[in-house]
Design a protein around this motif. Structure first.
Motif, mmCIF file in Angstrom:
data_model
loop_
_atom_site.group_PDB
_atom_site.id
_atom_site.type_symbol
_atom_site.label_atom_id
_atom_site.label_comp_id
_atom_site.label_asym_id
_atom_site.label_seq_id
_atom_site.Cartn_x
_atom_site.Cartn_y
_atom_site.Cartn_z
ATOM 1 N N GLY A 1 0.821 -1.204 0.000
ATOM 2 C CA GLY A 1 0.000 0.000 0.000
ATOM 3 C C GLY A 1 0.853 1.252 0.000
ATOM 4 N N TYR A 2 1.966 1.184 0.709
ATOM 5 C CA TYR A 2 2.907 2.305 0.724
ATOM 6 C C TYR A 2 3.449 2.575 -0.681
ATOM 7 N N VAL A 3 3.779 1.535 -1.410
ATOM 8 C CA VAL A 3 4.283 1.688 -2.775
ATOM 9 C C VAL A 3 3.256 2.430 -3.635
ATOM 10 N N VAL A 4 2.006 2.031 -3.539
ATOM 11 C CA VAL A 4 0.960 2.666 -4.348
ATOM 12 C C VAL A 4 0.806 4.138 -3.957
ATOM 13 N N ARG A 5 0.852 4.444 -2.672
ATOM 14 C CA ARG A 5 0.711 5.837 -2.238
ATOM 15 C C ARG A 5 1.854 6.704 -2.745
ATOM 16 N N ARG A 6 3.060 6.160 -2.739
ATOM 17 C CA ARG A 6 4.189 6.955 -3.224
ATOM 18 C C ARG A 6 4.123 7.136 -4.744
ATOM 19 N N ALA A 7 3.630 6.153 -5.466
ATOM 20 C CA ALA A 7 3.438 6.323 -6.908
ATOM 21 C C ALA A 7 2.376 7.390 -7.174
ATOM 22 N N TYR B 1 3.023 24.755 -11.522
ATOM 23 C CA TYR B 1 3.270 24.996 -10.100
ATOM 24 C C TYR B 1 4.642 24.471 -9.700
ATOM 25 N N GLU B 2 5.197 25.052 -8.642
ATOM 26 C CA GLU B 2 6.447 24.570 -8.082
ATOM 27 C C GLU B 2 6.117 23.456 -7.098
ATOM 28 N N ALA B 3 6.563 22.246 -7.390
ATOM 29 C CA ALA B 3 6.244 21.107 -6.534
ATOM 30 C C ALA B 3 7.279 20.013 -6.728
ATOM 31 N N GLU B 4 7.472 19.225 -5.680
ATOM 32 C CA GLU B 4 8.303 18.030 -5.767
ATOM 33 C C GLU B 4 7.828 17.036 -4.729
ATOM 34 N N VAL B 5 8.119 15.762 -4.967
ATOM 35 C CA VAL B 5 7.706 14.751 -4.005
ATOM 36 C C VAL B 5 8.510 14.910 -2.722
ATOM 37 N N ASN B 6 7.887 14.581 -1.613
ATOM 38 C CA ASN B 6 8.556 14.623 -0.320
ATOM 39 C C ASN B 6 9.236 13.281 -0.091
ATOM 40 N N SER B 7 10.497 13.197 -0.483
ATOM 41 C CA SER B 7 11.207 11.922 -0.408
ATOM 42 C C SER B 7 11.483 11.494 1.024
ATOM 43 N N ALA B 8 11.183 12.364 1.995
ATOM 44 C CA ALA B 8 11.332 11.985 3.403
ATOM 45 C C ALA B 8 10.206 11.076 3.867
ATOM 46 N N LEU B 9 9.192 10.883 3.035
ATOM 47 C CA LEU B 9 8.074 10.001 3.395
ATOM 48 C C LEU B 9 8.501 8.544 3.218
ATOM 49 N N GLU B 10 9.301 8.065 4.130
ATOM 50 C CA GLU B 10 9.790 6.699 4.075
ATOM 51 C C GLU B 10 8.921 5.798 4.940
ATOM 52 N N LEU B 11 8.975 4.519 4.663
ATOM 53 C CA LEU B 11 8.238 3.545 5.462
ATOM 54 C C LEU B 11 8.980 3.342 6.776
ATOM 55 N N ASP B 12 8.391 3.801 7.869
ATOM 56 C CA ASP B 12 9.028 3.730 9.180
ATOM 57 C C ASP B 12 9.189 2.261 9.590
ATOM 58 N N PRO B 13 10.409 1.811 9.887
ATOM 59 C CA PRO B 13 10.595 0.414 10.314
ATOM 60 C C PRO B 13 9.733 0.039 11.515
ATOM 61 N N LEU B 14 9.404 1.024 12.362
ATOM 62 C CA LEU B 14 8.565 0.742 13.525
ATOM 63 C C LEU B 14 7.173 0.288 13.099
#
Length: 335
Positions: free
Chosen positions: A89-95, A109-122
């Motif tokens: 589900g995380y993969v689909v959301r990031r796509a 518009y000025e925009a870029e993906v937030n690459s800090a949105l990583e899958l938290d190991p916790l």
């Protein structure tokens, strides 16, 4: 590829090292041995030519690190086999984020993906691939020892890093969420129907309902990573299980166990909010020794047997579509 969780957990190490990266690669800390490259620009495809490339998310080495395969098997409900797991589900959301940002860039518009949105190991450790580790109260002793009854939750980060002044950012948010009727975009192009997020979802799931549509009861449709029927059946099985005599008996046994283990404890097997964090481990141990956990799982499995048979065709059709959506999403991310 459709792998039931029970088989999937046993085969996980081999799958992670082999060519079946379709279901078992994704975003976490660090890149795999095949360094993640910028995602191929989905905007270069038909209907959105020449979109500016946006920064890619990073592919993880092992998105299932921290998963307890034995516990997942013990808590497995058969309906889980029909939906995407936490990582998928995380993969689909990031796509979806990637395509939404490309749409915004196309509109000027000025925009870029937030690459800090990583899958938290916790997330995988504490909740499990199907959130099964907390469906019946916390079932991980290590998590109970470290965090008590609660978990530290990160603030929800904005997936779109928008630039420009406040007015331009407000316009960009409108372009994300709706058709922006009457909105004058910097490029002069019209916002797609359903907004940029609607267009992104249609790109991932062309057969899905448009994002702005609702059914006759006012409910929103499935998104590319969701399976609303599975969630509905899980709600039904849970209600049935709560009333099951075996579960009621195990609940009484749990209460008796806790009375002897922790003075003045007033929680339930499912919740200990407001209680001393030190009671989290005894609560977990009593949940196990009382038979509560296994009784609840057995009651849900029994309830789901008939529900799955009743909805088999719809469940299977949606499962197959979700696998296609996952494959498309991996392609969008370049994974």
């Amino acid at each position: 590829m459709d792998i039931p969780l029970r088989l999937f957990t046993a085969a996980l190490p081999a799958l992670l090292s082999g060519a079946l990266a379709l279901a078992l690669t994704g975003c976490a800390d660090g890149a795999s041995d095949a360094e993640s490259s910028p995602s191929p620009s989905p905007g270069d495809g038909e209907g959105n030519g020449g979109s500016e490339e946006v920064a890619a998310f990073v592919r993880p080495e092992d998105p299932y690190a921290g998963m307890d395969a034995e516990l997942s098997e013990r808590l497995h409900l058969p309906v889980y086999d029909y939906r995407l797991d936490e990582y998928e589900g995380y993969v689909v959301r990031r796509a979806e984020d990637t395509l939404t940002v490309e749409c915004l860039v196309d509109l000027g518009y000025e925009a870029e993906v937030n690459s800090a949105l990583e899958l938290d190991p916790l997330t995988m450790r504490a909740f499990g691939p199907q959130h099964e580790y907390r469906r019946y109260g916390n079932t991980r002793a290590d998590i109970a020892g470290e965090h008590g009854f609660s978990l530290p939750l990160d603030d929800v980060a904005d997936p779109y890093l928008l630039g420009g002044d406040a007015d331009l950012r407000e316009q960009a948010h409108s372009a994300v969420l709706s058709s922006g009727e009457g909105l004058k975009t910097p490029s002069g192009d019209t916002v797609p129907e359903g907004g940029c997020i609607g267009q992104a979802r249609q790109r991932i799931d062309p057969d899905g309902a448009p994002a702005h549509e609702t059914d006759e009861e006012g409910n929103s449709p499935d998104t590319p990573g969701s399976h609303l029927l599975v969630e509905e059946l899980l709600g039904e099985s849970y209600i049935v299980a709560v009333e099951d005599p075996a579960v009621a008996g195990a609940t009484a046994a749990w209460e008796a166990c806790m009375a002897g283990a922790v003075d003045g404890f007033h929680g339930t097997p499912l919740s200990g909010e407001g209680s001393d964090p030190e009671a989290a481990v005894p609560a977990l141990e009593c949940r196990d020794s009382s038979g509560y956990l296994d009784a609840f799982v057995a009651a849900e499995r029994a309830a789901l047997e008939g529900l799955i048979a009743e909805h088999e065709e719809a469940l299977t059709a949606r499962r197959d579509q979700l696998r296609k959506n996952l494959e498309t999403s991996l392609d969008v991310l370049g994974w």
